[in-house]
Scaffold this motif. Sequence first.
Motif, mmCIF file in Angstrom:
data_model
loop_
_atom_site.group_PDB
_atom_site.id
_atom_site.type_symbol
_atom_site.label_atom_id
_atom_site.label_comp_id
_atom_site.label_asym_id
_atom_site.label_seq_id
_atom_site.Cartn_x
_atom_site.Cartn_y
_atom_site.Cartn_z
ATOM 1 N N ASP A 46 8.503 -3.581 7.552
ATOM 2 C CA ASP A 46 7.414 -3.617 6.589
ATOM 3 C C ASP A 46 6.114 -3.614 7.390
ATOM 4 N N VAL A 47 5.025 -3.118 6.803
ATOM 5 C CA VAL A 47 3.832 -2.840 7.595
ATOM 6 C C VAL A 47 2.553 -3.328 6.927
ATOM 7 N N VAL A 48 1.692 -3.932 7.745
ATOM 8 C CA VAL A 48 0.323 -4.249 7.344
ATOM 9 C C VAL A 48 -0.559 -3.180 7.965
ATOM 10 N N ILE A 49 -1.243 -2.429 7.114
ATOM 11 C CA ILE A 49 -2.091 -1.327 7.569
ATOM 12 C C ILE A 49 -3.542 -1.738 7.410
ATOM 13 N N THR A 50 -4.287 -1.708 8.498
ATOM 14 C CA THR A 50 -5.686 -2.104 8.395
ATOM 15 C C THR A 50 -6.585 -1.138 9.151
ATOM 16 N N SER A 51 -7.730 -0.884 8.567
ATOM 17 C CA SER A 51 -8.820 -0.131 9.184
ATOM 18 C C SER A 51 -10.059 -0.433 8.350
ATOM 19 N N ARG A 52 -11.157 0.171 8.704
ATOM 20 C CA ARG A 52 -12.365 -0.087 7.925
ATOM 21 C C ARG A 52 -12.327 0.575 6.559
ATOM 22 N N LYS A 53 -11.498 1.601 6.382
ATOM 23 C CA LYS A 53 -11.468 2.376 5.140
ATOM 24 C C LYS A 53 -10.299 1.920 4.264
ATOM 25 N N ALA A 54 -10.606 1.138 3.229
ATOM 26 C CA ALA A 54 -9.569 0.595 2.357
ATOM 27 C C ALA A 54 -8.795 1.706 1.645
ATOM 28 N N ASP A 55 -9.481 2.778 1.249
ATOM 29 C CA ASP A 55 -8.804 3.833 0.498
ATOM 30 C C ASP A 55 -7.769 4.545 1.359
ATOM 31 N N ARG A 56 -8.094 4.786 2.624
ATOM 32 C CA ARG A 56 -7.132 5.446 3.511
ATOM 33 C C ARG A 56 -5.930 4.540 3.774
ATOM 34 N N CYS A 57 -6.189 3.255 3.920
ATOM 35 C CA CYS A 57 -5.081 2.306 4.106
ATOM 36 C C CYS A 57 -4.164 2.321 2.892
ATOM 37 N N GLY A 58 -4.771 2.360 1.706
ATOM 38 C CA GLY A 58 -3.998 2.374 0.480
ATOM 39 C C GLY A 58 -3.146 3.620 0.338
ATOM 40 N N GLU A 59 -3.695 4.761 0.712
ATOM 41 C CA GLU A 59 -2.943 6.015 0.629
ATOM 42 C C GLU A 59 -1.727 5.984 1.552
ATOM 43 N N LEU A 60 -1.916 5.468 2.767
ATOM 44 C CA LEU A 60 -0.796 5.398 3.703
ATOM 45 C C LEU A 60 0.228 4.354 3.248
ATOM 46 N N ALA A 61 -0.248 3.274 2.638
ATOM 47 C CA ALA A 61 0.668 2.262 2.117
ATOM 48 C C ALA A 61 1.614 2.876 1.084
ATOM 49 N N GLU A 62 1.116 3.791 0.281
ATOM 50 C CA GLU A 62 1.965 4.457 -0.705
ATOM 51 C C GLU A 62 3.043 5.289 -0.016
ATOM 52 N N GLU A 63 2.686 5.926 1.089
ATOM 53 C CA GLU A 63 3.678 6.705 1.845
ATOM 54 C C GLU A 63 4.757 5.795 2.414
ATOM 55 N N VAL A 64 4.336 4.640 2.922
ATOM 56 C CA VAL A 64 5.300 3.687 3.475
ATOM 57 C C VAL A 64 6.249 3.196 2.389
ATOM 58 N N GLU A 65 5.696 2.881 1.240
ATOM 59 C CA GLU A 65 6.527 2.399 0.135
ATOM 60 C C GLU A 65 7.489 3.477 -0.347
ATOM 61 N N ALA A 66 7.081 4.729 -0.233
ATOM 62 C CA ALA A 66 7.966 5.834 -0.598
ATOM 63 C C ALA A 66 9.151 5.937 0.347
ATOM 64 N N LEU A 67 9.016 5.353 1.530
ATOM 65 C CA LEU A 67 10.110 5.318 2.496
ATOM 66 C C LEU A 67 11.039 4.127 2.251
ATOM 67 N N GLY A 68 10.701 3.322 1.243
ATOM 68 C CA GLY A 68 11.537 2.185 0.901
ATOM 69 C C GLY A 68 11.154 0.892 1.583
ATOM 70 N N ARG A 69 9.963 0.856 2.211
ATOM 71 C CA ARG A 69 9.499 -0.343 2.882
ATOM 72 C C ARG A 69 8.317 -0.939 2.126
ATOM 73 N N LYS A 70 8.012 -2.197 2.409
ATOM 74 C CA LYS A 70 6.852 -2.841 1.823
ATOM 75 C C LYS A 70 5.629 -2.569 2.696
ATOM 76 N N ALA A 71 4.469 -2.514 2.049
ATOM 77 C CA ALA A 71 3.239 -2.252 2.790
ATOM 78 C C ALA A 71 2.092 -3.037 2.193
ATOM 79 N N LEU A 72 1.214 -3.501 3.053
ATOM 80 C CA LEU A 72 -0.012 -4.178 2.646
ATOM 81 C C LEU A 72 -1.187 -3.432 3.248
ATOM 82 N N ALA A 73 -2.098 -2.980 2.411
ATOM 83 C CA ALA A 73 -3.316 -2.309 2.863
ATOM 84 C C ALA A 73 -4.460 -3.315 2.827
#
Length: 258
Positions: A46-73
């Motif tokens: 499971d992954v915590v994704i962080t950067s200055r851009k919340a929207d980009r983190c959120g988009e990648l979190a959706e990709e991670v969740e599509a792989l069956g893992r949990k993600a926090l943006a």
Amino acid sequence: MTPQGNEPGGGVAQLFDLTGKVALVTGGSRGLGREMVLAFARAGADVVITSRKADRCGELAEEVEALGRKALAQACHVGRWDEIDTLVDVAYERFGKVDILVNNAGMSPLAPSSEETTEELFDKVVGVNFKGPFRLGALIGRRMADGDGGSIINVSSSGALMPQPRFGPYAGAKAALNALTQVLALEYGPKVRVNTLSAGPFLTDIATSWPEEARQRTRSAVGHPGRPEEIVTSALYLASPASSYTTGALLRVDGGLF
């Protein structure tokens, strides 16, 4: 992080298995950070994704969740300690632990010259490339050491090993990051492994501003820049039980620059 998979009958794949682990990647929404986030997720983390851009983190979190893992943006400017403290609190509230920390966020702006480097630019570069990783490594490293251990990967640069004019603050900050690896490895070992992944030129989005010659050729044994996905195996090695006896090390992933 306890070695797994190297006992009799254990498969090589087990060495890189991150099932049940939580990884936090700074600068995780694009470039090398994005590649590492997806690789860790595919390996079971499971992954915590962080950067200055919340929207980009959120988009990648959706990709991670599509792989069956949990993600926090979670948006965070790693040059600001108050935001780092919030990031750590939120990550532990969500997952209860962090097993893998990747200090990947960085910035490398050119200055007109060393003399003309402004205090603002100096502080910004040092803040993102060194101050932030120091704080994150200290906070999470302490929790790892008090818990079940873990792995910290400091993503440095060939610029620290082969510094050039106009990159003084960047080269100095990355050299300091290399030294920090040694400090944290000794301070939080043996349960926490801390290593440097020293990256060379990669064709990430930042490379779009490079001259075409630089995009095609490098002064290296391989002779050309790396593809972003070529960081993955090195990151998985340092993050996983495959590197259970590796700490305080610097791994160059730069095509053999000279």
